[in-house]
Write an enzyme that holds these catalytic residues in place. Sequence first.
Site, PDB file in Angstrom:
ATOM      1  N   ASP A  21       0.837  -1.198   0.000  1.00  0.00           N
ATOM      2  CA  ASP A  21       0.000   0.000   0.000  1.00  0.00           C
ATOM      3  C   ASP A  21       0.874   1.251   0.000  1.00  0.00           C
ATOM      4  O   ASP A  21       0.680   2.167   0.818  1.00  0.00           O
ATOM      5  CB  ASP A  21      -0.942   0.016   1.216  1.00  0.00           C
ATOM      6  CG  ASP A  21      -1.593  -1.330   1.477  1.00  0.00           C
ATOM      7  OD1 ASP A  21      -1.970  -2.005   0.502  1.00  0.00           O
ATOM      8  OD2 ASP A  21      -1.726  -1.714   2.664  1.00  0.00           O
ATOM      9  N   GLU A 204     -10.924  -0.894  -3.892  1.00  0.00           N
ATOM     10  CA  GLU A 204     -10.227  -0.258  -2.763  1.00  0.00           C
ATOM     11  C   GLU A 204      -9.000   0.473  -3.274  1.00  0.00           C
ATOM     12  O   GLU A 204      -8.735   0.487  -4.481  1.00  0.00           O
ATOM     13  CB  GLU A 204      -9.826  -1.317  -1.720  1.00  0.00           C
ATOM     14  CG  GLU A 204      -8.826  -2.345  -2.229  1.00  0.00           C
ATOM     15  CD  GLU A 204      -8.457  -3.413  -1.195  1.00  0.00           C
ATOM     16  OE1 GLU A 204      -9.207  -3.604  -0.224  1.00  0.00           O
ATOM     17  OE2 GLU A 204      -7.410  -4.063  -1.369  1.00  0.00           O
ATOM     18  N   ARG A 302       4.801  -8.342   0.026  1.00  0.00           N
ATOM     19  CA  ARG A 302       4.341  -7.400  -0.976  1.00  0.00           C
ATOM     20  C   ARG A 302       5.369  -6.271  -0.994  1.00  0.00           C
ATOM     21  O   ARG A 302       5.619  -5.644   0.049  1.00  0.00           O
ATOM     22  CB  ARG A 302       2.945  -6.863  -0.624  1.00  0.00           C
ATOM     23  CG  ARG A 302       1.865  -7.927  -0.729  1.00  0.00           C
ATOM     24  CD  ARG A 302       0.500  -7.379  -0.352  1.00  0.00           C
ATOM     25  NE  ARG A 302       0.430  -7.054   1.071  1.00  0.00           N
ATOM     26  CZ  ARG A 302      -0.620  -6.472   1.655  1.00  0.00           C
ATOM     27  NH1 ARG A 302      -1.674  -6.136   0.950  1.00  0.00           N
ATOM     28  NH2 ARG A 302      -0.607  -6.228   2.960  1.00  0.00           N
TER      29      ARG A 302
END
Lengths: 328, 328
Positions: A21, A204, A302
């Site tokens: 993110d 999202e 990630r």
Amino acid sequence: MKAVTKMSSQYLTPLVVQRADPYIYKHSDGYYYFTASVPAYNLIEIRRAKTLNGLANAAPRTVWRKHDSGEMSQLIWAPEIHFINNKWYIYFAAAETTAFDENGMFQHRMFCIECDNPDPMRQEEDWIERGQVKTGMDSFSLDATCFEQNGNLYYVWAQKDPAIKGNSNLYIAEMENPWTLKTKPVLISKPEFEWETNIFSVNEGPAVIHRNGKLFITYSASATDQNYCMGMLIADDQSDLLNSNSWTKQDKPVFESNLSVRQYGPGHNSFTIGEDNKTDILVYHCRDYTTIKGDPLYDPNRHTCVQPFTWNSDGLPNFGKPNPYNYK
Amino acid sequence: MKAVTKMSSQYLTPLVVQRADPYIYKHSDGYYYFTASVPAYNLIEIRRAKTLNGLANAAPRTVWRKHDSGEMSQLIWAPEIHFINNKWYIYFAAAETTAFDENGMFQHRMFCIECDNPDPMRQEEDWIERGQVKTGMDSFSLDATCFEQNGNLYYVWAQKDPAIKGNSNLYIAEMENPWTLKTKPVLISKPEFEWETNIFSVNEGPAVIHRNGKLFITYSASATDQNYCMGMLIADDQSDLLNSNSWTKQDKPVFESNLSVRQYGPGHNSFTIGEDNKTDILVYHCRDYTTIKGDPLYDPNRHTCVQPFTWNSDGLPNFGKPNPYNYK
């Protein structure tokens, strides 16, 4: 296309290991400020560097940490740092518990912290809590971003509506100030296409970029495995952004897994600008394997990637594909 | 000294953000393998790259994760990866609880996992647990390393002796196999000098290097704040390494905080070799501030650094001082 290839290769890939993110903001002081979800989801940190590559090993500072209990005590997700009216703001999502609610969803709400010191990394004590950003709907909500347009401040985020199938939809509202909405949420996207509803129906991680007389909101869709991908909404920059009809959704993903170079599930993007202050840069996270053991949420791998992108003659962005790793 | 300065500047500093207790091993396949404590202390990961700088953003793989309960369920610390008799081994410390024992110490014991696939990063399933490395003393123990000398395999580690003031001392034993000791522990160092007993009396994090007919064991001493520093033991390589009298301790630290460049508490080092297969490289972690909020254990900002070092005419290493950051 040659120029793109050349520019891509100048950036370390992955750029920042184990940061999901990702959000990068280039400030007037010449620094890139970087924040993202950390694997332990327990704090918010910032790092900065004069170059994007410098972020790979720039030393972070913790600016806020989760509470021991209460609404901001679990699963600190997706911080974004913004500079609005000469103050720093970080939006993030937090939960009271790791348990699911009656809709089977995490229980996040969105929060805002503020710093009025010019150096947002000086000390934790410079940051004050502005509390929950309330939307008038009491449900799972996360991934807030904001942008200014025509002198107004807008807030865009993801939220669950129990009446709509899936995890979350995208909403927009105008802001009274950086932690308070002035208007009611307007639904601008819900998961509907096949590529938005793989395993989980998800919209999202919205990110906004303004170019060519248009506002583009990219977002992420489907489960956070190799199905994760980016979609895009477009509005004319003179339209009423609080009218859902002003927003048109692309019927295909604009960025998705690149199997040939083992890049899976790119998404939760943001945008920044190159060192030349001209080149547009896509910031996203991606995984390099699909064999995730256990809950993907607790698989730390990630990684943050950045790559330049260009604009097609029709005025739309061409994000290309996720680049392969290039570390030696 | 000019050469050292030049070589130092070739390495990114810090090299790997938020990795404490770093260990780097250059394997015969040409890769540097890197492992270290992760901030959540919940798993063991490996990354690899052909260059030391490549480790800054090389993609990690998880090779083992903590158990849900039991002796390997908390505070996974200081993994080291070794290649012994054509198999991979990782030593690490783990605890059953985050609580202290009756001596006021953490409750870690040392464990070993093994992988007989040539690629230690292929999959978690390649790693099997060899259980606790038992020393005959049932107390806080951690930071195991091993080395071969004259055809024998030796194990060096840190352990608490309730009869000795302080957190831990250093011990050596010979090994029957990579997860079993053949001999009783021999105490080779305990905290005694002022620089070993600041706030906490600690000897831990041993690392072995063999040069100039001597074995050198560096270790870390005192509290893990700016007082943390490295000491050194020396033995003749033809001496009986299991005789404590073979080991001589330097009366001063060999590596310590460098206040002028804001590098605090360097330590928990290991050794590797440069890309030229000649230059000795010191690997350590360090902090860049002293104002730690809360328990230092949960402040994630110990960063891995590497820098070349040289040898003095007396045959002793000259580690210099911690280098300043050089990211742009």
